[in-house]
Design an enzyme around this catalytic site. Structure first.
Site, short mmCIF file in Angstrom:
data_model
loop_
_atom_site.label_atom_id
_atom_site.label_comp_id
_atom_site.label_asym_id
_atom_site.label_seq_id
_atom_site.Cartn_x
_atom_site.Cartn_y
_atom_site.Cartn_z
N LEU A 147 0.85 -1.19 0.00
CA LEU A 147 0.00 0.00 0.00
C LEU A 147 0.88 1.24 0.00
O LEU A 147 1.65 1.45 0.93
CB LEU A 147 -0.87 -0.02 1.25
CG LEU A 147 -2.14 0.81 1.32
CD1 LEU A 147 -3.16 0.35 0.29
CD2 LEU A 147 -2.73 0.74 2.72
N HIS A 148 0.78 2.05 -1.07
CA HIS A 148 1.58 3.28 -1.06
C HIS A 148 1.02 4.40 -1.93
O HIS A 148 1.51 5.52 -1.88
CB HIS A 148 3.02 2.99 -1.51
CG HIS A 148 3.17 2.79 -2.98
ND1 HIS A 148 2.78 1.65 -3.63
CD2 HIS A 148 3.65 3.62 -3.94
CE1 HIS A 148 3.03 1.76 -4.92
NE2 HIS A 148 3.57 2.94 -5.15
N ARG A 149 -0.01 4.13 -2.75
CA ARG A 149 -0.55 5.16 -3.65
C ARG A 149 -1.17 6.30 -2.85
O ARG A 149 -1.90 6.06 -1.88
CB ARG A 149 -1.62 4.58 -4.56
CG ARG A 149 -1.12 3.55 -5.55
CD ARG A 149 -0.50 4.17 -6.75
NE ARG A 149 0.08 3.15 -7.61
CZ ARG A 149 1.01 3.37 -8.51
NH1 ARG A 149 1.46 4.60 -8.69
NH2 ARG A 149 1.50 2.39 -9.23
N ASP B 188 -1.75 -1.88 -4.43
CA ASP B 188 -2.03 -0.77 -5.35
C ASP B 188 -0.81 -0.48 -6.22
O ASP B 188 -0.73 0.54 -6.90
CB ASP B 188 -2.47 0.49 -4.58
CG ASP B 188 -1.45 0.96 -3.56
OD1 ASP B 188 -0.31 0.45 -3.56
OD2 ASP B 188 -1.79 1.86 -2.77
#
Length: 352
Positions: free
Chosen positions: A200-202, A272
């Site tokens: 998860l990083h967007r 993501d």
């Protein structure tokens, strides 16, 4: 003759590894922008993938898109004026990529883009702007799929476009045996196919407290434990907003070999990331994408599904996806010989 490779972020390193060193007798100069500077996102990848020490390290660090891109351009221009390369090679779609592309174009240095032509058609993604502009600056465009070639054709780009397959697939194949010997599953006390892996990083998922809380709540309610290697950017947001991560097990970002071992051993992947979507397919692991679009449409219906921001439906989607059977046998990404194809084409162009 001289070639400069410009990299700066974790996905760049994975794409660089198979190609660097294969362009002899061309002299190869490696420049690292320092866009990713955390050890777990940077130096460990050079060590694991066997990439030589950069000839130049720009040390730009973090900052806004404009600040980071501008700093890289200023410093990279100085290097290009000093080294006078006959070709600049950029990779993927990060800020380092577009910075290098603009510098090369302005200095009239031929530009090569590795992973050209991929499109999500989502202009809210900074990466989409970077990849489109880089392609339109490039003289040699190495596309990973036929879809990418067609995307370029629709934008009027047909000269020096080559479908060579996905260079990340080559890296995966090269390190698959080492990943099989990884002890990361045992070290983390996990059982194969008895956990879900998440990344998860967007900005669309992590920049807002309410969204972060919803996605962690949804993952905490799944029927198997969720393991999440926490991106430094996401960690900052979790700490800033004091987000309750619930039952999700947070671990440090993993070295490449351990990460692909986790992807292979997971029952399902939630991500993501564009790169992790592909690695899930290589690993034959079903994948739920927490986005409304993907730059890899080949994967949809072939083990991957888009969930968007409907996090509350995650549990239902997990059940639905795992009820299906996928062969993961379509050769979307080539034969794993991408770097040799690129090297042969570039040497024939530059040395003829």
């Amino acid at each position: 003759m001289k070639v400069v490779h410009l990299v700066g972020a974790r996905p760049n390193f994975v794409k660089l590894a198979p190609l660097i060193g294969k362009l002899h007798p061309l002299k190869e100069v490696l420049v690292h922008s320092g866009q990713h500077y955390d050890y777990t996102m940077d130096k460990v990848f050079f060590d694991t993938l066997g990439i030589k020490e950069p000839d130049y390290h720009l040390g730009v660090g973090s900052g806004s898109h404009a600040e980071q891109t501008g700093k890289i351009m200023v410093e990279f221009e100085r290097i290009c004026l000093k080294e006078k390369p006959h070709l600049v090679i950029v990779y993927g779609d990060c800020n380092t990529t577009i910075a290098g592309a603009l510098v090369a174009a302005k200095l009239h240095i031929p530009l090569c883009h590795i992973e050209a032509g991929i499109r999500s058609y989502d202009r809210e993604m900074p990466e989409e702007i970077n990849r489109v502009l880089t392609d339109h600056c490039s003289d040699y465009l190495f596309a990973p799929t036929m879809t990418a070639v067609k995307n370029l054709e629709q934008e009027g780009i047909t000269k020096n476009v080559f479908n060579v397959g996905d260079i990340m697939f080559e890296t995966y194949l090269e390190f698959m045996e080492q990943a099989s010997a990884s002890t990361v599953i045992e070290r983390l006390g996990l059982s194969k196919k008895e956990f879900y892996l998440a990344t998860l990083h967007r900005p669309s998922n992590v920049d807002f407290k309410e969204k972060l809380e919803r996605v962690f709540r949804a993952m905490s309610q799944l029927d198997k434990p969720v393991v999440l290697p926490l991106h430094p950017r996401t960690r900052k947001r979790v700490e800033l907003h004091k987000v309750d991560t619930g039952g999700v097990r947070l671990i440090e970002p993993q070295p490449y070999i351990d990460m692909i071992a986790l992807e292979k051993s997971a029952r399902l992947i939630i991500t993501d990331s564009g790169g992790v979507q592909k690695e899930a397919y290589y690993a034959k692991t079903p994948c739920i994408v927490l986005r409304t679009t993907t730059e890899w449409p080949e994967l949809l219906g072939n083990g991957a599904v888009l969930l968007g921001e409907d996090y509350e439906a995650l549990g239902e989607e997990v059940v639905e996806l795992l009820s299906q059977s996928f062969t993961f046998d379509k050769l979307f990404f080539g034969d794993g010989n991408t770097s040799n194809k690129i090297a042969k084409i570039l040497k024939s162009k530059l040395l003829s």
